[in-house]
Write an enzyme that holds these catalytic residues in place. Structure first.
Site, PDB file in Angstrom:
ATOM      1  CB  CYS A   1      -3.055   9.411  -4.076  1.00 50.78           C
ATOM      2  SG  CYS A   1      -4.488   9.211  -3.003  1.00 50.78           S
TER       3      CYS A   1
ATOM      4  CE  LYS B   1      -3.449   2.844   0.679  1.00 52.21           C
ATOM      5  NZ  LYS B   1      -4.262   3.217  -0.491  1.00 52.21           N
TER       6      LYS B   1
HETATM    7  C1  SIN Z   1      -6.176   6.031  -1.713  1.00 48.92           C
HETATM    8  O1  SIN Z   1      -5.624   5.556  -0.706  1.00 48.92           O
HETATM    9  O2  SIN Z   1      -6.938   6.999  -1.627  1.00 48.92           O
HETATM   10  C2  SIN Z   1      -5.944   5.433  -3.053  1.00 48.92           C
HETATM   11  C3  SIN Z   1      -4.526   5.514  -3.441  1.00 48.92           C
HETATM   12  C4  SIN Z   1      -4.292   6.028  -4.806  1.00 48.92           C
HETATM   13  O3  SIN Z   1      -5.225   6.230  -5.576  1.00 48.92           O
HETATM   14  O4  SIN Z   1      -3.121   6.247  -5.141  1.00 48.92           O
END
Ligand code: SIN
Length: 310
Positions: free
Chosen positions: A129, A45
Site C-alpha cells: 500500500c 478490504k
Molecule cells: C489504500 O487504502 O490506500 C489502497 C490500498 C492499497 O493500495 O493497498
C-alpha cells in the site's frame, strides 16, 4: 464445452475473475454484492488491527486513462472481516482476506487470529500500500520483506499469498523471486498493486486532483496494464511452484485474456469495478469467453503462460 474454472489451494473458482482488494469490499453489503455477482471469488478490504477512516477526501479520482487514489487503508478493523469470514458461504465461492498490518507485529497478530478460527479463507498479505504517510511499502525493502515473510509463515503455518508492488528492474524481479521461492508457504503472489506515488494534474484548475499527500497517489487502470503484465510474467517464469494472481489495467475480456496468457491463474479488477460496479463481472466474463471461443480454447490451461516471444 468451455470451462473457465480455476483453482487455488484446492478451492475451485467457477470463473477466474474477482475484485482487487480495496474496491467494493469494505462493508458486508459490498461483499454480499460481490457474492451475488458473476465474480468467481472475492477479497476483503485490506485490514489493519483497528478500524481506520483513511486519508482526507477527495482521495480517489477517475482520469481518462484510469484512476489515482490515496485512500489510506480505510477499513473496519480485522475483527470485522474475521466475523464476515465466519459467515461466508465457502461452498459458493472461495473468500480471500487481505491483511495490511502497520507493523510485523500487527500482521502476526492478525494471521494468528485467522489461524485460530480454522476457516478456509485465503490470506493475501498486502506489502504494497503506497498511501499511508510515514509507512513505506514493505515490498520495496526486500530484506525486510524476506524477514516478514519467514515470520508470517512460521506463525501462520498454512499457505498464504502476498500482494506485491510493481517492480521495474530485472534485478528486482530476480531478487524478489528468490525471496519468494525461499518461503514454501507463499502459495501465490498478486501482481500488482497500484503504481505508487504518481501525480495527476488538472490544467484548468492548475491543481492536483486528490487531497492527501499533496496529490501523490497510486495509479491504476490503462496506465498500468503493461507494467502489470510484465510483473505477472516475470514472477510466473521465476516462481514455477507458485501461482500468480494478475491485477492491473483490466476493464474487458481482452485484458483478462492477456493476464492469463502471461501466466495469471486468477485475475483481479480494481479501477473498472470502481467505475462500473459488480455488474461488470458478467460483461467481462462474456467478453472473455468470446475470445476463448474465437481462438478455439476450451480451458485456461490451453493458453495460460503461453505468451509467445520473438
Ligand atoms: C489504500 O487504502 O490506500 C489502497 C490500498 C492499497 O493500495 O493497498
Amino acid at each position: 464445452m468451455m470451462d473457465i474454472s480455476t483453482e487455488l489451494l484446492g478451492q475451485n473458482l467457477d470463473n477466474p475473475l474477482m475484485n482487487a482488494s480495496g474496491v467494493h469490499c469494505r462493508s458486508y453489503k459490498e461483499l454480499e454484492e460481490l457474492m451475488s455477482s458473476a465474480a468467481g471469488s472475492l477479497v476483503t478490504k485490506s485490514a489493519t488491527i483497528e478500524r481506520r477512516m483513511g486519508n482526507p477526501e477527495p482521495r480517489y479520482s477517475a482520469t481518462p486513462l484510469g484512476s489515482i487514489n490515496s485512500m489510506g487503508l480505510p477499513n473496519e478493523g480485522y475483527e470485522y472481516y474475521l466475523e464476515y469470514a465466519k459467515k461466508h458461504d465457502y461452498k459458493k465461492k472461495p473468500l480471500f482476506v487481505s491483511l495490511a498490518g502497520l507493523s510485523l507485529e500487527d500482521n502476526l497478530k492478525m494471521v494468528l487470529a485467522f489461524k485460530e478460527t480454522g476457516l478456509p479463507c485465503i490470506l493475501e498479505v498486502n506489502f504494497s500500500c503506497p498511501n499511508v504517510p510515514g509507512k513505506p511499502q514493505l515490498g520495496y525493502d526486500i530484506e525486510a520483506m524476506e524477514r516478514a515473510l519467514h515470520k508470517i509463515a512460521e506463525a501462520y503455518g498454512k499457505p498464504f499469498g502476498v500482494k506485491l508492488p510493481p517492480y521495474f528492474d530485472i534485478a528486482h524481479f530476480d531478487q524478489v523471486a528468490e525471496v519468494l521461492n525461499g518461503v514454501e508457504l507463499v502459495e501465490f503472489v498478486t501482481c500488482i498493486n497500484s503504481i505508487g506515488n504518481a501525480l495527476v494534474v488538472d490544467t484548468e484548475s492548475e491543481s492536483v486532483v486528490i487531497k492527501p499527500k499533496n496529490g501523490f497517489g497510486g495509479i491504476g487502470g490503462d496506465y498500468v496494464l503493461p507494467t502489470a503484465l510484465a510483473n505477472v510474467n516475470a514472477f510466473y517464469r521465476r516462481c514455477p511452484k507458485k501461482k500468480v494472481i494478475g491485477c492491473g489495467g483490466v476493464k474487458s475480456g481482452n485484458e483478462v485474456f492477456q493476464h492469463i496468457l502471461c501466466g495469471a491463474s486468477i485475475v483481479q479488477i480494481g479501477t473498472a469495478l470502481y467505475e462500473e460496479g459488480p455488474e461488470l463481472f458478467e460483461r467481462v466474463t462474456k467478453e472473455f469467453q468470446e475470445i476463448m471461443q474465437r481462438k478455439g480454447y476450451n480451458s485456461l490451461k490451453d493458453f495460460r503462460g503461453k505468451v509467445k516471444t520473438m
